[in-house]
Design a protein around this motif. Structure first.
Motif, short mmCIF file in Angstrom:
data_model
loop_
_atom_site.label_atom_id
_atom_site.label_comp_id
_atom_site.label_asym_id
_atom_site.label_seq_id
_atom_site.Cartn_x
_atom_site.Cartn_y
_atom_site.Cartn_z
N TRP A 103 -14.52 12.14 26.31
CA TRP A 103 -15.04 11.19 27.29
C TRP A 103 -16.20 10.36 26.75
CZ3 TRP A 103 -20.15 11.76 28.97
CH2 TRP A 103 -20.76 12.99 28.68
N GLN A 104 -16.68 10.68 25.53
CA GLN A 104 -17.76 9.92 24.92
C GLN A 104 -17.29 9.01 23.79
OE1 GLN A 104 -20.44 13.26 23.96
NE2 GLN A 104 -21.89 12.35 25.39
N THR A 105 -16.00 8.90 23.58
CA THR A 105 -15.50 8.15 22.42
C THR A 105 -15.02 6.75 22.77
OG1 THR A 105 -13.28 9.12 22.67
CG2 THR A 105 -14.83 10.26 21.21
N SER A 106 -15.26 6.28 23.97
CA SER A 106 -14.81 4.94 24.35
C SER A 106 -15.91 3.92 24.09
CB SER A 106 -14.43 4.93 25.84
OG SER A 106 -15.59 4.77 26.65
N PRO A 107 -15.60 2.62 24.20
CA PRO A 107 -16.63 1.59 24.04
C PRO A 107 -17.73 1.67 25.10
CG PRO A 107 -14.45 0.63 23.82
CD PRO A 107 -14.25 2.04 24.32
N SER A 108 -17.51 2.44 26.17
CA SER A 108 -18.54 2.58 27.20
C SER A 108 -19.61 3.60 26.84
CB SER A 108 -17.88 2.97 28.54
OG SER A 108 -17.07 1.92 29.02
N GLY A 109 -19.39 4.35 25.74
CA GLY A 109 -20.36 5.36 25.38
C GLY A 109 -20.34 6.53 26.36
N PRO A 110 -21.43 7.32 26.45
CA PRO A 110 -22.66 7.18 25.68
C PRO A 110 -22.45 7.54 24.22
CG PRO A 110 -22.67 9.25 26.89
CD PRO A 110 -21.43 8.51 27.33
N PHE A 111 -23.36 7.05 23.36
CA PHE A 111 -23.19 7.20 21.93
C PHE A 111 -24.14 8.21 21.30
CE2 PHE A 111 -21.77 2.84 22.94
CZ PHE A 111 -20.44 2.95 22.53
N ASP A 112 -24.81 9.01 22.13
CA ASP A 112 -25.77 9.95 21.56
C ASP A 112 -25.11 11.12 20.86
OD1 ASP A 112 -24.87 10.68 24.08
OD2 ASP A 112 -26.67 11.82 24.58
N ALA A 113 -23.81 11.36 21.07
CA ALA A 113 -23.12 12.44 20.37
C ALA A 113 -22.30 11.91 19.19
CB ALA A 113 -22.21 13.21 21.33
N TRP A 114 -22.41 10.63 18.90
CA TRP A 114 -21.82 10.07 17.70
C TRP A 114 -22.75 10.37 16.52
CZ3 TRP A 114 -17.82 5.92 17.40
CH2 TRP A 114 -17.08 5.82 18.58
N PRO A 115 -22.28 10.24 15.29
CA PRO A 115 -23.16 10.52 14.15
C PRO A 115 -24.48 9.75 14.20
CG PRO A 115 -20.90 10.30 13.40
CD PRO A 115 -20.90 9.92 14.86
N THR A 116 -24.43 8.49 14.62
CA THR A 116 -25.65 7.69 14.67
C THR A 116 -26.59 8.15 15.78
OG1 THR A 116 -24.41 6.05 15.96
CG2 THR A 116 -24.68 5.63 13.60
N GLY A 117 -26.11 8.97 16.69
CA GLY A 117 -26.98 9.56 17.69
C GLY A 117 -27.41 10.96 17.34
N GLU A 118 -26.92 11.47 16.21
CA GLU A 118 -27.21 12.84 15.78
C GLU A 118 -27.98 12.87 14.46
OE1 GLU A 118 -26.56 15.67 17.36
OE2 GLU A 118 -24.62 15.63 18.37
N GLY A 119 -28.67 11.77 14.15
CA GLY A 119 -29.56 11.77 12.99
C GLY A 119 -29.06 11.00 11.79
N PHE A 120 -27.82 10.52 11.82
CA PHE A 120 -27.30 9.76 10.69
C PHE A 120 -27.58 8.27 10.90
CE2 PHE A 120 -24.69 13.61 10.34
CZ PHE A 120 -24.86 13.88 8.98
N GLU A 121 -28.26 7.68 9.93
CA GLU A 121 -28.57 6.26 10.02
C GLU A 121 -27.36 5.39 9.70
OE1 GLU A 121 -33.19 6.54 8.52
OE2 GLU A 121 -31.57 6.86 7.09
N ARG A 122 -26.39 5.95 9.00
CA ARG A 122 -25.19 5.22 8.61
C ARG A 122 -23.99 6.11 8.87
NH1 ARG A 122 -21.48 2.10 7.54
NH2 ARG A 122 -21.06 1.07 5.55
N PHE A 123 -22.97 5.54 9.51
CA PHE A 123 -21.71 6.25 9.70
C PHE A 123 -20.57 5.31 9.44
CE2 PHE A 123 -18.18 7.37 12.76
CZ PHE A 123 -17.66 8.40 11.99
N TYR A 124 -19.63 5.77 8.62
CA TYR A 124 -18.39 5.05 8.39
C TYR A 124 -17.29 6.10 8.31
CZ TYR A 124 -14.87 2.11 6.08
OH TYR A 124 -13.72 1.41 5.78
N GLY A 125 -16.38 6.09 9.28
CA GLY A 125 -15.36 7.11 9.29
C GLY A 125 -14.57 7.10 10.57
N PHE A 126 -14.07 8.28 10.97
CA PHE A 126 -13.24 8.36 12.17
C PHE A 126 -13.72 9.49 13.05
CE2 PHE A 126 -11.24 10.86 8.87
CZ PHE A 126 -10.69 11.97 9.48
N GLU A 127 -13.38 9.39 14.33
CA GLU A 127 -13.93 10.29 15.34
C GLU A 127 -13.07 11.51 15.61
OE1 GLU A 127 -16.19 11.21 17.25
OE2 GLU A 127 -17.72 9.68 17.32
N GLY A 128 -11.78 11.40 15.54
CA GLY A 128 -10.90 12.47 15.99
C GLY A 128 -10.64 13.53 14.94
N GLY A 129 -9.65 14.38 15.22
CA GLY A 129 -9.34 15.47 14.33
C GLY A 129 -8.55 15.04 13.11
N GLU A 130 -7.84 13.93 13.19
CA GLU A 130 -7.07 13.42 12.07
C GLU A 130 -6.88 11.93 12.24
OE1 GLU A 130 -2.42 13.67 13.03
OE2 GLU A 130 -3.35 15.65 12.99
#
Length: 762
Positions: free
Chosen positions: A156-183
């Motif tokens: 429920w946090q992976t849509s364009p509506s956020g919230p984005f605090d549980a994404w890598p950039t909300g968990e201390g990473f200043e840079r993230f390039y990758g994918f969100e799901g299991g594969e």
């Protein structure tokens, strides 16, 4: 002549910056205390930290740990550092990653399973009281970057509506390039830069693992140019070698015929190499094949042919991955950064995966939903294995062989086949006797304490004002100089899907619950937990869990069971959940509405946010305006494995493609659209109620049916849960339609205007 005008404030700033500090204080006046630094500095001499985590690699896969896949980069790293042969994960991807990045037990962070629930240990969210190592290092003067698989954000946090605090950039990473799901697709991945969906870089030779390493190398090189004295933390987590098994064909060709002997013989060969290399003790015994898993000799010639081919692709995928990690290592050396880099390489987030089923699969996601492939279909499409046209997965018995010498595979947290992974650590500036083997018990929650110990930082009592739970792990630095050092991580619980175990001072008690690792949701039974049979192993003399001592030592077993209950209660594990496919009580993107309308720019919408279209009639309707030369994607869901796409082809014809794994692909096409507005509609109508019914497909243009077709069944729950999303005006991942993914489909320059796009239940 132009003049540069200076304000009074800027002039004073310039004077202050060019005046010695001792000249700024008034003569005879008090000397002001220096202000606090505006940028925190890392401890002097602190190392760079590189943390690599592979996916679904069994202990006996790589040549570095005695396996059949040649991994020269990993072996060279081990020669410069240390191999650990008693290192453990959680048996599943998301919990391992949560524990790895926080130094806590997975349930204590809130990520006790992949599929989440409202109970504290299973929310799928890192609690703020278990901050990641990225957050801690960033607050202490490090640059931080994550590249690859995250799989730590609830759906429920992976849509364009956020919230984005549980994404890598909300968990201390200043840079993230990758994918969100299991594969994700390795050739056409669903990528994010920060929190923004982005297409993969153009080019016919693209592969995700290469791309991730490229981005990681570019990132740290840029840092070295701008802030050469600032250390960095680079977290690299490729999708390899999780399904889909996809790799350039030349890497598969390297292993042609190398697995024709079958899994039983391969396991014996790996076991012999492990003993010869000293990876396992000389008295280790090879554990037997699990009940229900077929012997190689029982397979038909076609079954063997398919199994050999899919394992060749699996091995090629691993070898290709090793080569990319080798490029990262060489880049660190070329930049003069390697010697003072703590390089931690965890070779798998769990044991090898048996999710491909007993027969292996061209597209295992369909089989997991009760839509098994026929052997004829697999043989007919055998040449697609490893390509973008298959979501291939190995047979469960290959996974068992890749976990040599242990019992079971990924998802079975009760036994070492699910939890034992190889690890290599290099740090030339600190490891003075490289090339050694370390056999002290280790766990992924030891990684953060090890990093903090190496950097010279204590575990913080608070992070960003939030009091922190204590670390569950133990630094492994004590092993670096002493192979015989007394073990410091003495107790550790394990639990996934009700499979559970407890380790304490060399002993392990294990209880297999009901879920077969090759059965998915369909492989779980309903046996009460109190009926599970507990086993007992003395790992001090029984490296592979070959001898169950439960009957011989019932008192010790009872003590171990009591210890498990204590640890489970302390870490939010209880009450046990078994299958863990609840989800009740958590936020959801599903609105419950029967109809949703979207517009151009709606990109990266998870499947779960759409009306629930599975196993029932539904339609998608779009208002478009076509001009001369109009073409492009209108709306799409899923990807090249399964899903659908409504688009206009280069001849301005409306098209709807429906993909059902390797079972069926139907393309409906109309005549060229006239210039001007048009209303397109696609109807999906099962012929009867219930699961697995045949389905009528129909394309309608301006109210007139123009094409129709049939598919024999439909998915039970999803098309592509690994990250292929619903997009309007573009296809950001593996293409569901018959168009090149790197073509400018969806580009406004194609002159296809898209109005409302409505997905409705009927």
């Amino acid at each position: 002549m132009k003049r540069r005008l200076l304000t009074v404030a800027s002039l004073l700033t310039l004077v202050a910056a060019t005046t010695p500090a001792d000249a700024q204080a008034p003569a005879g006046g008090p000397v002001a205390s220096p202000p606090a630094p505006l940028q925190r500095q890392a401890p002097k001499g602190a190392p760079n930290v590189v943390l690599v985590l592979l996916d679904d690699v069994g202990f006996g896969t790589t040549s570095t740990f005695g396996g059949p896949v040649d991994t020269p980069a990993l072996t060279a790293l081990a020669a410069q550092g240390l191999r650990f042969n008693r290192f453990h994960t959680t048996a599943m991807c998301s919990p391992t990653r949560a524990s790895l990045l926080t130094g806590r037990n997975p349930h204590a962070t809130g990520v006790g399973a992949v599929v989440t629930d409202s109970r504290p240990g299973y929310t799928g969210l890192h609690g703020r009281d278990t901050a990641t190592i990225a957050e801690i290092l960033r607050e202490n003067g490090y640059s931080t970057g994550a590249f690859g698989k995250w799989h730590q954000t609830a759906a429920w946090q992976t849509s364009p509506s956020g919230p984005f605090d549980a994404w890598p950039t909300g968990e201390g990473f200043e840079r993230f390039y990758g994918f969100e799901g299991g594969e994700t697709d390795q050739f056409e991945p669903s990528l994010y830069d920060g929190t923004t969906p982005v297409p993969r870089p153009a080019g016919a030779g693209y592969h995700l693992t290469q791309d991730l390493v490229d981005h990681g190398v570019d990132w740290f090189r840029t840092l070295a140019s701008v802030t050469p004295d600032k250390p960095f933390f680079l977290y690299l987590a490729p999708g390899a070698i999780h399904a889909p098994i996809q790799v350039p064909p030349e890497w598969i060709a390297r292993y042609k015929g190398k697995f024709d002997q079958g899994w039983d013989k391969l396991r014996e060969e790996t076991f012999a190499r492990q003993k010869r290399l000293g990876i396992i003790p000389a008295n280790t015994e090879l554990t037997p094949r699990p009940a229900g898993m077929p012997a190689w000799d029982s397979l038909s010639p076609d079954e063997r042919r398919f199994a050999s081919r899919v394992m060749e692709a699996y091995a090629g995928f691993m070898a290709h991955t090793d080569a990319q990690i080798g490029r990262l290592i060489q880049s660190l050396k070329d930049a003069g950064k390697f010697d003072n880099t703590l390089f931690i390489y965890v070779v798998g987030d769990n044991g090898a995966s048996a999710e491909g089923g007993l027969g292996g699969s061209l597209n295992y996601l369909g089989a997991l939903q009760g839509m098994p492939e026929t052997l004829k279909s697999k043989i007919d499409h055998i040449d697609t294995i490893g390509t973008r046209h298959a979501n291939a997965h190995i047979n469960a018995a290959w996974a068992w062989a890749a976990d040599t010498p242990f019992q079971w595979t990924k998802a079975v947290a009760s036994h070492l086949g699910g939890t034992r992974n190889g690890m290599v650590v290099s740090w030339p500036a600190r490891i003075h006797q490289p090339g050694g083997l370390r056999s002290q018990f280790g766990h992924v929650n030891d990684v953060v304490p090890t990093i903090l110990d190496a950097v010279g930082l204590p575990a913080p009592a608070t992070v960003l004002g939030v009091p922190q739970k204590p670390m569950n792990g133990t630094s492994l630095l004590y092993t670096f100089d002493d192979a015989a050092a007394a073990e410091q991580h003495r107790t550790q619980y394990f639990e996934i899907f009700g499979h559970r175990a407890i380790y304490h001072d060399g002993w392990m008690a294990s209880a297999f619950h009901t879920r077969l690792p090759w059965g998915g949701a369909l492989g779980a039974g309903k046996k009460p937990f109190e009926e599970d049979r507990w086993e007992l192993y003395d790992l001090r003399t029984d490296f592979s869990q070959a001898h169950d001592l439960a009957a011989r030592e019932p008192a010790r077993l009872r003590e171990m069971q009591a210890l498990f209950t204590t640890e489970a209660a302390a870490n939010q594990v209880l009450p046990l959940m078994g299958q863990q496919f609840g989800g009740g009580g958590l936020p959801t993107l599903a609105t419950g509405q029967a109809s949703q309308t979207y517009h151009r720019g709606a990109v990266g919408i998870p499947e779960s946010a759409l009306p629930r279209i599975f196993n029932r009639p539904w339609s998608v309707e779009a208002d478009v305006t076509a001009r001369a030369g109009a073409r492009g994607v209108i709306a799409t869901l899923g990807g090249s494995d399964a899903g659908w796409s409504m688009y206009v082809d280069p001849k301005r014809r409306p098209v709807f493609t429906y993909r059902l794994y390797n079972i069926a692909t139907v393309t409906l096409r109309g005549k060229a659209l006239p210039v001007g507005p048009a209303k397109l509609r696609f109807d999906f109508v099962p012929v009867a109620k219930g699961l697995g019914q045949p389905v009528r497909l129909q394309l309608i243009v301006n109210g007139t049916p123009v094409a129709q077709g049939m598919v024999p069944t439909s998915p039970m729950a999803f098309y592509s849960p690994g990250g292929n999303t619903f997009d309007v005006g573009v296809d950001t991942g593996a293409p569901a339609g018959d168009y090149p993914a790197d073509a400018p489909v969806g580009n406004p320059a194609t002159a296809l205007d898209i109005g409302a796009v409505t997905v409705s239940l009927r």
